[in-house]
Enzyme design. Structure first.
Site, PDB file in Angstrom:
ATOM      1  N   ASP A 197       0.865  -1.169   0.000  1.00  0.00           N
ATOM      2  CA  ASP A 197       0.000   0.000   0.000  1.00  0.00           C
ATOM      3  C   ASP A 197       0.917   1.239   0.000  1.00  0.00           C
ATOM      4  OD1 ASP A 197      -2.295   1.694   0.687  1.00  0.00           O
ATOM      5  OD2 ASP A 197      -1.455   1.706   2.715  1.00  0.00           O
ATOM      6  N   ASP A 214       0.015   5.172   1.141  1.00  0.00           N
ATOM      7  CA  ASP A 214      -0.088   6.118   2.265  1.00  0.00           C
ATOM      8  C   ASP A 214      -0.127   5.379   3.601  1.00  0.00           C
ATOM      9  OD1 ASP A 214      -0.610   9.005   1.166  1.00  0.00           O
ATOM     10  OD2 ASP A 214      -1.757   7.650  -0.114  1.00  0.00           O
ATOM     11  N   ASP A 264      -1.959  -0.352   5.754  1.00  0.00           N
ATOM     12  CA  ASP A 264      -2.302   0.229   7.058  1.00  0.00           C
ATOM     13  C   ASP A 264      -3.779   0.555   7.229  1.00  0.00           C
ATOM     14  OD1 ASP A 264      -2.315   2.400   5.189  1.00  0.00           O
ATOM     15  OD2 ASP A 264      -2.309   3.764   6.900  1.00  0.00           O
TER      16      ASP A 264
HETATM   17  O1  LIG Z   1      -4.601   3.123  -0.265  1.00  0.00           O
HETATM   18  P1  LIG Z   1      -3.711   4.241   0.199  1.00  0.00           P
HETATM   19  O2  LIG Z   1      -2.477   4.408  -0.646  1.00  0.00           O
HETATM   20  O3  LIG Z   1      -3.373   4.129   1.654  1.00  0.00           O
HETATM   21  O4  LIG Z   1      -4.599   5.550   0.001  1.00  0.00           O
HETATM   22  C1  LIG Z   1      -5.681   5.849   0.893  1.00  0.00           C
HETATM   23  C2  LIG Z   1      -5.860   7.343   0.946  1.00  0.00           C
HETATM   24  O5  LIG Z   1      -4.545   7.865   1.172  1.00  0.00           O
HETATM   25  C3  LIG Z   1      -4.394   9.279   1.143  1.00  0.00           C
HETATM   26  O6  LIG Z   1      -4.979   9.827   2.324  1.00  0.00           O
HETATM   27  C4  LIG Z   1      -4.303   9.436   3.523  1.00  0.00           C
HETATM   28  O7  LIG Z   1      -2.977   9.966   3.505  1.00  0.00           O
HETATM   29  C5  LIG Z   1      -2.892  11.426   3.466  1.00  0.00           C
HETATM   30  C6  LIG Z   1      -1.430  11.813   3.360  1.00  0.00           C
HETATM   31  O8  LIG Z   1      -0.661  11.276   4.399  1.00  0.00           O
HETATM   32  C7  LIG Z   1      -3.566  11.980   4.734  1.00  0.00           C
HETATM   33  O9  LIG Z   1      -3.530  13.416   4.707  1.00  0.00           O
HETATM   34  C8  LIG Z   1      -5.018  11.501   4.790  1.00  0.00           C
HETATM   35  O10 LIG Z   1      -5.631  11.926   5.996  1.00  0.00           O
HETATM   36  C9  LIG Z   1      -5.076   9.961   4.725  1.00  0.00           C
HETATM   37  O11 LIG Z   1      -6.427   9.509   4.649  1.00  0.00           O
HETATM   38  C10 LIG Z   1      -4.990   9.857  -0.103  1.00  0.00           C
HETATM   39  O12 LIG Z   1      -4.873  11.259  -0.078  1.00  0.00           O
HETATM   40  C11 LIG Z   1      -6.425   9.406  -0.302  1.00  0.00           C
HETATM   41  O13 LIG Z   1      -6.937   9.913  -1.509  1.00  0.00           O
HETATM   42  C12 LIG Z   1      -6.451   7.892  -0.343  1.00  0.00           C
HETATM   43  O14 LIG Z   1      -7.783   7.455  -0.496  1.00  0.00           O
END
Ligand SMILES: O=P(O)(O)OC[C@H]1O[C@H](O[C@H]2O[C@H](CO)[C@@H](O)[C@H](O)[C@H]2O)[C@H](O)[C@@H](O)[C@@H]1O
Length: 353
Positions: free
Chosen positions: A105, A107, A298
């Site tokens: 993954d 983020d 995560d």
């Molecule tokens: O599947 P992932 O790669 O984990 O993506 C899920 C979401 O990730 C991002 O948001 C998350 O990370 C951001 C940066 O650290 C944080 O600001 C946010 O609060 C988290 O939810 C991304 O911006 C989303 O569009 C994804 O859906």
């Protein structure tokens, strides 16, 4: 009503072993974290978002009746989902005679969670670790992000990328030495008919949420994220209600929750778990006994992939979390730096073979 307590929680949570096995995990604590329905009411979304990304490493005191219970919950949880670093030999043992295939993954796994989603950069050392891993094992990034965006962060052409929660899959043009079949450029977009609808909803959500300070709407191509992280918690209910009011006109879209984010996506039966299966097949490992998929993630959406591995009884799911969460993963790592350590250990082990 649960009571507050001033006793600090253990940090990092206890790691070693079997001590936890004898404890009964506090059911109310984990039950609070488990919201299995994908379409739930605004308040449940909010509780779920808070639980999946607490502002500090302490679980909410509102759901814990005593610090001893929290200690026990942590220990019991670690007993059930031990550190993938502590159990490295066990994981390697499971790979005997099998090809490891890596799924990562983005983020919260390869990059730390930050306030601004546009600045969730990956460190150069993490990039080098992923590059090394990919030189030994077929490696895919599976993200909720738009595929182009996640590629702009990772910038490794040799990987497979599955953006939009797996609804936008593209492989490297060149085959790698680890793939069983002669790899063609894979491209799979099962939700392409939703593109105009997603764009329409993105624009409506932009308009609807513009009066909420801190709210951010992100276009992830086949899905849309509405970010709550920088919004005053007192405004979360009204923001969730705004999202719900837009979505009620779109029965073909559904809402899921992530870390302080609501994610809007097509109702098709496709998720990170399906993407994992698709990628295994594309790599020539469909119904193959000699493969060990390793998935590290995560977030709640990664649970779909953990569940596929658990149901197949094949592979290793590793949840990145500092605190207990209901999960189908077998192992845990606390944060992206531990993910990097794990990737280094895999490469070191492989180099010595
Ligand atoms: O599947 P992932 O790669 O984990 O993506 C899920 C979401 O990730 C991002 O948001 C998350 O990370 C951001 C940066 O650290 C944080 O600001 C946010 O609060 C988290 O939810 C991304 O911006 C989303 O569009 C994804 O859906």
């Amino acid at each position: 009503m649960a009571q507050n307590s001033s006793k600090p929680l253990p940090y990092p949570p206890p790691r070693s072993g079997n001590a936890g096995a004898s404890f009964q995990i506090h059911k109310r604590y984990l039950a609070h974290l488990d919201v299995s329905s994908n379409i739930v009411k605004a308040n449940a979304w909010i509780e779920s978002m808070k639980a999946s990304s607490p502002t500090n490493t302490r679980p909410s005191s509102a759901i814990i009746s005593s610090p001893a219970i929290v200690d026990e919950a942590h220990i019991a949880w670690i007993g059930k989902h031990p550190s993938a670093l502590d159990q490295f030999e066990e994981i390697i043992g499971a790979s005997k005679g099998k090809q490891i295939v890596m799924f990562l993954d983005y983020d919260g796994t390869l990059s730390p969670i930050v306030d601004d989603p546009d600045r969730a950069f990956m460190s150069d050392t993490m990039r080098a670790a992923v590059r090394d891993v990919a030189s030994y094992f077929p490696t895919s990034i599976i993200s909720g992000r738009c595929r182009d965006k996640v590629y702009s962060f990772v910038r490794l052409a040799e990987l497979y990328y599955a953006g939009s929660h797996g609804m936008d899959i593209k492989g490297p043009v060149k085959g790698t030495k680890n793939t069983k079949s002669k790899t063609k450029a894979v491209l799979f977009q099962p939700a392409s008919e939703f593109l105009p609808m997603i764009n329409e909803v993105f624009n409506l959500l932009l308009e609807k949420t513009k009066s909420t300070p801190g709210a951010k709407v992100e276009n992830n191509k086949f899905c849309v994220s509405v970010h709550f992280r920088c919004v005053d918690e007192k405004k979360w209910s009204s923001l969730a209600e705004e999202v719900r009011s837009v979505l009620k006109e779109y029965p073909k879209l559904r809402i899921t929750q992530g870390r302080k984010v609501l994610e809007i996506r097509p109702t098709i039966k496709w998720d990170k778990g399906k993407a994992l299966e698709f990628l295994l097949e594309s790599l020539g490992f469909a119904d193959c006994e000699h493969v060990l998929p390793v998935y590290i993630g995560d977030d709640r959406t990664d649970e779909d992939a953990f569940k596929v591995l658990r149901d197949k009884g094949q592979g290793i799911g590793i949840l990145v979390s500092k605190f207990p969460k209901d999960t189908s993963a077998s192992y845990s790592l606390q944060e992206p730096t531990e993910v990097m350590d794990f990737l280094h250990r895999l490469v070191d082990w492989k180099r010595k073979l």
